[in-house]
Each structure stands twice: as structure tokens, then as C-alpha cells.
Design a protein around this motif. Structure first.
Motif, PDB file in Angstrom:
ATOM      1  N   MET A  18      41.386  42.596  20.767  1.00  0.00           N
ATOM      2  CA  MET A  18      42.414  43.591  21.047  1.00  0.00           C
ATOM      3  C   MET A  18      43.758  43.232  20.422  1.00  0.00           C
ATOM      4  O   MET A  18      44.701  44.029  20.474  1.00  0.00           O
ATOM      5  CB  MET A  18      42.582  43.754  22.554  1.00  0.00           C
ATOM      6  N   GLY A  19      43.859  42.023  19.871  1.00  0.00           N
ATOM      7  CA  GLY A  19      45.097  41.592  19.242  1.00  0.00           C
ATOM      8  C   GLY A  19      46.172  41.188  20.229  1.00  0.00           C
ATOM      9  O   GLY A  19      47.364  41.282  19.933  1.00  0.00           O
ATOM     10  N   LEU A  20      45.740  40.724  21.420  1.00  0.00           N
ATOM     11  CA  LEU A  20      46.696  40.338  22.457  1.00  0.00           C
ATOM     12  C   LEU A  20      46.570  38.851  22.774  1.00  0.00           C
ATOM     13  O   LEU A  20      45.468  38.301  22.803  1.00  0.00           O
ATOM     14  CB  LEU A  20      46.463  41.156  23.724  1.00  0.00           C
ATOM     15  N   PRO A  21      47.690  38.171  23.043  1.00  0.00           N
ATOM     16  CA  PRO A  21      47.657  36.734  23.351  1.00  0.00           C
ATOM     17  C   PRO A  21      47.157  36.488  24.768  1.00  0.00           C
ATOM     18  O   PRO A  21      47.254  37.354  25.642  1.00  0.00           O
ATOM     19  CB  PRO A  21      49.124  36.321  23.209  1.00  0.00           C
ATOM     20  N   MET A  22      46.650  35.279  25.019  1.00  0.00           N
ATOM     21  CA  MET A  22      46.133  34.942  26.337  1.00  0.00           C
ATOM     22  C   MET A  22      47.219  34.885  27.401  1.00  0.00           C
ATOM     23  O   MET A  22      46.913  34.955  28.597  1.00  0.00           O
ATOM     24  CB  MET A  22      45.383  33.609  26.282  1.00  0.00           C
ATOM     25  N   ASP A  23      48.474  34.778  26.988  1.00  0.00           N
ATOM     26  CA  ASP A  23      49.529  34.775  28.013  1.00  0.00           C
ATOM     27  C   ASP A  23      49.796  36.172  28.572  1.00  0.00           C
ATOM     28  O   ASP A  23      50.648  36.349  29.444  1.00  0.00           O
ATOM     29  CB  ASP A  23      50.824  34.121  27.510  1.00  0.00           C
ATOM     30  N   LYS A  24      49.034  37.155  28.084  1.00  0.00           N
ATOM     31  CA  LYS A  24      49.080  38.499  28.664  1.00  0.00           C
ATOM     32  C   LYS A  24      47.805  38.816  29.439  1.00  0.00           C
ATOM     33  O   LYS A  24      47.545  39.979  29.766  1.00  0.00           O
ATOM     34  CB  LYS A  24      49.289  39.559  27.576  1.00  0.00           C
ATOM     35  N   VAL A  25      47.028  37.786  29.751  1.00  0.00           N
ATOM     36  CA  VAL A  25      45.766  37.963  30.461  1.00  0.00           C
ATOM     37  C   VAL A  25      45.829  37.256  31.811  1.00  0.00           C
ATOM     38  O   VAL A  25      46.201  36.084  31.882  1.00  0.00           O
ATOM     39  CB  VAL A  25      44.581  37.410  29.641  1.00  0.00           C
ATOM     40  N   VAL A  26      45.491  37.968  32.878  1.00  0.00           N
ATOM     41  CA  VAL A  26      45.386  37.345  34.203  1.00  0.00           C
ATOM     42  C   VAL A  26      44.008  36.694  34.293  1.00  0.00           C
ATOM     43  O   VAL A  26      42.982  37.375  34.174  1.00  0.00           O
ATOM     44  CB  VAL A  26      45.565  38.374  35.334  1.00  0.00           C
ATOM     45  N   VAL A  27      43.988  35.381  34.496  1.00  0.00           N
ATOM     46  CA  VAL A  27      42.735  34.616  34.519  1.00  0.00           C
ATOM     47  C   VAL A  27      42.567  33.941  35.882  1.00  0.00           C
ATOM     48  O   VAL A  27      43.437  33.189  36.317  1.00  0.00           O
ATOM     49  CB  VAL A  27      42.703  33.558  33.402  1.00  0.00           C
ATOM     50  N   THR A  28      41.441  34.215  36.535  1.00  0.00           N
ATOM     51  CA  THR A  28      41.126  33.584  37.823  1.00  0.00           C
ATOM     52  C   THR A  28      39.712  33.000  37.839  1.00  0.00           C
ATOM     53  O   THR A  28      39.286  32.451  38.852  1.00  0.00           O
ATOM     54  CB  THR A  28      41.243  34.596  38.971  1.00  0.00           C
ATOM     55  N   VAL A  29      38.990  33.124  36.718  1.00  0.00           N
ATOM     56  CA  VAL A  29      37.585  32.711  36.676  1.00  0.00           C
ATOM     57  C   VAL A  29      37.415  31.244  37.041  1.00  0.00           C
ATOM     58  O   VAL A  29      36.391  30.848  37.603  1.00  0.00           O
ATOM     59  CB  VAL A  29      36.975  33.012  35.287  1.00  0.00           C
ATOM     60  N   GLN A  30      38.412  30.409  36.771  1.00  0.00           N
ATOM     61  CA  GLN A  30      38.296  28.983  37.064  1.00  0.00           C
ATOM     62  C   GLN A  30      38.156  28.711  38.559  1.00  0.00           C
ATOM     63  O   GLN A  30      37.523  27.743  38.967  1.00  0.00           O
ATOM     64  CB  GLN A  30      39.498  28.214  36.492  1.00  0.00           C
ATOM     65  N   ASP A  31      38.729  29.572  39.389  1.00  0.00           N
ATOM     66  CA  ASP A  31      38.727  29.357  40.834  1.00  0.00           C
ATOM     67  C   ASP A  31      37.699  30.177  41.593  1.00  0.00           C
ATOM     68  O   ASP A  31      37.341  29.831  42.716  1.00  0.00           O
ATOM     69  CB  ASP A  31      40.115  29.682  41.410  1.00  0.00           C
ATOM     70  N   HIS A  32      37.229  31.275  40.999  1.00  0.00           N
ATOM     71  CA  HIS A  32      36.338  32.191  41.721  1.00  0.00           C
ATOM     72  C   HIS A  32      34.944  32.283  41.114  1.00  0.00           C
ATOM     73  O   HIS A  32      34.027  32.745  41.791  1.00  0.00           O
ATOM     74  CB  HIS A  32      36.931  33.604  41.746  1.00  0.00           C
ATOM     75  N   GLY A  33      34.766  31.870  39.861  1.00  0.00           N
ATOM     76  CA  GLY A  33      33.530  32.160  39.170  1.00  0.00           C
ATOM     77  C   GLY A  33      33.406  33.657  38.954  1.00  0.00           C
ATOM     78  O   GLY A  33      34.384  34.403  39.025  1.00  0.00           O
ATOM     79  N   ASN A  34      32.193  34.097  38.674  1.00  0.00           N
ATOM     80  CA  ASN A  34      31.927  35.521  38.467  1.00  0.00           C
ATOM     81  C   ASN A  34      31.584  36.146  39.819  1.00  0.00           C
ATOM     82  O   ASN A  34      30.520  35.890  40.374  1.00  0.00           O
ATOM     83  CB  ASN A  34      30.765  35.685  37.487  1.00  0.00           C
ATOM     84  N   THR A  35      32.485  36.958  40.342  1.00  0.00           N
ATOM     85  CA  THR A  35      32.252  37.628  41.622  1.00  0.00           C
ATOM     86  C   THR A  35      31.856  39.086  41.421  1.00  0.00           C
ATOM     87  O   THR A  35      32.034  39.919  42.313  1.00  0.00           O
ATOM     88  CB  THR A  35      33.490  37.537  42.530  1.00  0.00           C
ATOM     89  N   SER A  36      31.324  39.404  40.251  1.00  0.00           N
ATOM     90  CA  SER A  36      30.806  40.730  39.935  1.00  0.00           C
ATOM     91  C   SER A  36      31.840  41.819  40.233  1.00  0.00           C
ATOM     92  O   SER A  36      32.971  41.737  39.753  1.00  0.00           O
ATOM     93  CB  SER A  36      29.487  40.961  40.682  1.00  0.00           C
ATOM     94  N   ALA A  37      31.500  42.805  41.050  1.00  0.00           N
ATOM     95  CA  ALA A  37      32.407  43.936  41.283  1.00  0.00           C
ATOM     96  C   ALA A  37      33.690  43.536  41.998  1.00  0.00           C
ATOM     97  O   ALA A  37      34.654  44.303  42.011  1.00  0.00           O
ATOM     98  CB  ALA A  37      31.690  45.014  42.093  1.00  0.00           C
ATOM     99  N   ALA A  38      33.720  42.348  42.587  1.00  0.00           N
ATOM    100  CA  ALA A  38      34.930  41.894  43.285  1.00  0.00           C
ATOM    101  C   ALA A  38      35.948  41.264  42.344  1.00  0.00           C
ATOM    102  O   ALA A  38      37.108  41.076  42.720  1.00  0.00           O
ATOM    103  CB  ALA A  38      34.564  40.885  44.377  1.00  0.00           C
ATOM    104  N   SER A  39      35.553  40.952  41.119  1.00  0.00           N
ATOM    105  CA  SER A  39      36.406  40.088  40.294  1.00  0.00           C
ATOM    106  C   SER A  39      37.710  40.746  39.853  1.00  0.00           C
ATOM    107  O   SER A  39      38.761  40.099  39.845  1.00  0.00           O
ATOM    108  CB  SER A  39      35.633  39.567  39.081  1.00  0.00           C
ATOM    109  N   ILE A  40      37.689  42.028  39.505  1.00  0.00           N
ATOM    110  CA  ILE A  40      38.924  42.683  39.057  1.00  0.00           C
ATOM    111  C   ILE A  40      39.914  42.864  40.205  1.00  0.00           C
ATOM    112  O   ILE A  40      41.090  42.495  40.064  1.00  0.00           O
ATOM    113  CB  ILE A  40      38.627  44.014  38.335  1.00  0.00           C
ATOM    114  N   PRO A  41      39.498  43.408  41.370  1.00  0.00           N
ATOM    115  CA  PRO A  41      40.489  43.508  42.443  1.00  0.00           C
ATOM    116  C   PRO A  41      40.982  42.149  42.935  1.00  0.00           C
ATOM    117  O   PRO A  41      42.147  42.014  43.323  1.00  0.00           O
ATOM    118  CB  PRO A  41      39.750  44.283  43.541  1.00  0.00           C
TER     119      PRO A  41
END
Length: 323
Positions: free
Chosen positions: A264-287
Motif C-alpha cells: 500500500m506504500g505506507l510505513p509501519m509507523d502507521k500500522v497498529v500492531v497487537t499480534v505480539q500480545d494476542h496472536g491471531n484472534t480471528s474475528a476478534a483481532s480488529i476490534p
């Protein structure tokens, strides 16, 4: 004027039990370093014995209602995104409705696996835009720990349990991309790719089953399809990548998140990242990520956000909204 579905409140819930990567070393040929390097995951939460998807969804909903300054009596509808509902029926959403003490309105589930919350948000937006509801609780909740094959190191280390919820409220906007609320959505699916990510059981087969995944193939589809759907939603909103303040992606794998941002041409400092603490929580991951992003002070009112997700089906989609 245009009727918009605006986020009025958000909240989440995570089970108490935290499982670090090292815990898997006793039973699997794996290591903390192996899991981190391939997924970015460091830990995840697992539901307690007897703790169900509807229980977690209700707690997340209560937190979202408190954040919105509302009660269950204010809500017209509940949409729950989940692939791991408590029972075959009734829906988890009606169970949440009862647990909240909500006796009016309607409630239903949406099942699109990891893309479920994007599908639920799109459907809830349609309810608001059409005037069928003024205030909608949209929840993503999963107990994926219940469908893991604990001998399969390629999948069981990736998933976690949790719930996230938000309240959508109808507000009038000017009909421009400067409006607060949901500005555009894009939904897609292609059933030809079922065998890439599925559970090998179900009601009609009389077998609960376990999650199965062809990880390399899912990765290949994910980056391309996520970037494409995000671009489609932005174009529908009359916006471009330069307008984006935050990408809040499905938290499946850090390499997919990085690859999509790069495409998308966007830097990682514009991405909210929580995967390190939650893993893949499927439909719960975005909220979950939206709620954590707000709590961290990353997401602020007026920010333009793109959410995108892909899951079994394959099903994928995106939502562009202004906080």
C-alpha cells in the motif's frame, strides 16, 4: 445530509490466562525464537474452563457501552462476528443480548472467520445507513483454542482467544470524506480456496474437527488481496493511501501485516500492531486492535482508518472509517 454510522464507544476483553511461546516447548518441536521469527507472536490469551465466546463478547460489549456512555437499553441491534459460537444455535449474539439484559431490538451472528468483523461492520453500517437501527453493538469474539490440534506446531501456536466490541451510532454527515463514521466498505469471497484454511468437522459431519491451514498459500493470497481490498475501499471513499492515518489490520502474522503495508506504500509507523500480545484472534483481532490503539493514544478523533482482513472461505474485505 448523509446518515453515517459513527463509532461512539469501544472496548475489549482478554482472558486472564496468558500463554507465552516458551510454554509450547514442552510438548512441541518448537521454540520462542521459531514462533517469533515466523509470526511475530510472543504470547496469547486462552479462555478458562467454562469461559465461552458469548461470555467474552458480553464483557467486551459492556466495556464498549461504558466508553460510549450508554446502556444496553440504548441499543437497537447486536451483530457478533464469530466462528466459535457457544452452541450450534441459538446465535452467540442472542446470548449476549440476554446477558446484557437487552429485551428489545434484534441480534444475529456473522460467520466469515478472520474476515468476520469486517463483514459484521459492513452489515451494521447498512442497518444504520438504511434507518433500520440507530445504535448497533458490533462484536468480534472467538475461542479458537477450542479447535486447535495441539500436535500441529504450524497452527496451534498462532491462535488466541479474546473479544472486542464497538458501538455504532447514527449521526448526520455532509456526505463527504471529511465526515466521521464509516465511509466505504468492500467485501469479497472465493469458495474455490476452501482447502487453504478450514476446520475439518462440523454439525452435518458429526465431528467438531480441528483447524487446518496451508500457511504458505494463505500468505500468498493475503498480501495481494488485503492491499487490493483496502485500495478499493479508499477509492470508493474518494481517498488515497496518503490520506490514511492508521491501518488497523487483522492481526494474523507480522509478515502479512508488513507485506500489506509495503504494497500500500505506507510505513509501519502507521500500522497498529497487537499480534505480539494476542496472536491471531480471528474475528476478534480488529476490534481488539482498535480498542488497544485507542487506549495507547494512537487513534484519535478525526483519524482516517483502514481495516482489512482475510480468512477461511476465502473471505476478505475492508472498511474505511473516520474515527
Amino acid at each position: 445530509m448523509t446518515r453515517r454510522a459513527v463509532i461512539a464507544g469501544i472496548g475489549h476483553y482478554l482472558p486472564e490466562r496468558i500463554v507465552e511461546n516458551a510454554e509450547f516447548e514442552a510438548t512441541l518441536d518448537t521454540s520462542d525464537e521459531w514462533i517469533r521469527s515466523r509470526s511475530g507472536i510472543e504470547r496469547r490469551h486462552f479462555a478458562a474452563e467454562g469461559e465461552t465466546t458469548s461470555n467474552m463478547a458480553t464483557k467486551a460489549a459492556q466495556n464498549a457501552l461504558a466508553d460510549a456512555g450508554m446502556t444496553a437499553d440504548d441499543i437497537d441491534a447486536i451483530v457478533v462476528a464469530t466462528s466459535t459460537a457457544d452452541l450450534t444455535f441459538p446465535s452467540a449474539a442472542t446470548m449476549v443480548q440476554a446477558q446484557l439484559g437487552m429485551t428489545k431490538g434484534f441480534a444475529f451472528d456473522v460467520q466469515a472467520v478472520c474476515a468476520g468483523f469486517v463483514y459484521a461492520l459492513s452489515n451494521a453500517n447498512a442497518l444504520v445507513a438504511s434507518g433500520q437501527a440507530d445504535k448497533v453493538l458490533v462484536i468480534g469474539a472467538e475461542t479458537f483454542s477450542k479447535i486447535m490440534d495441539w500436535t500441529d506446531r504450524s497452527t496451534c501456536v498462532l491462535f488466541g482467544d479474546g473479544a472486542g466490541a464497538l458501538v455504532l451510532e447514527a449521526q448526520e454527515g455532509a456526505g463527504t470524506s471529511d465526515d466521521r463514521g464509516i465511509l466505504a466498505t468492500d467485501l469479497n469471497s472465493d469458495g474455490r480456496f476452501k482447502d487453504l484454511l478450514y476446520v475439518d468437522g462440523g454439525v452435518s459431519t458429526q465431528n467438531t474437527g480441528h483447524l487446518r491451514m496451508q500457511g504458505n498459500q494463505v500468505f500468498r493470497h493475503a498480501v495481494e488481496k488485503l492491499a487490493s481490498t483496502a485500495q478499493t475501499s479508499l477509492e470508493r471513499a474518494g481517498l488515497g493511501a496518503d490520506d490514511v492515518d492508521w491501518i488497523v489490520p487483522h492481526q494474523a502474522n507480522i509478515r502479512i501485516i508488513q507485506g500489506t503495508a509495503k504494497k500500500m506504500g505506507l510505513p509501519m509507523d502507521k500500522v497498529v500492531v497487537t499480534v505480539q500480545d494476542h496472536g491471531n484472534t480471528s474475528a476478534a483481532s480488529i476490534p481488539l486492535a482498535l480498542s488497544v490503539g485507542k487506549a495507547r493514544g494512537q487513534i484519535k478523533q478525526g483519524d482516517l482508518i483502514v481495516t482489512e482482513a482475510i480468512g477461511g472461505g476465502l473471505a476478505w474485505g475492508s472498511v474505511v472509517l473516520r474515527w
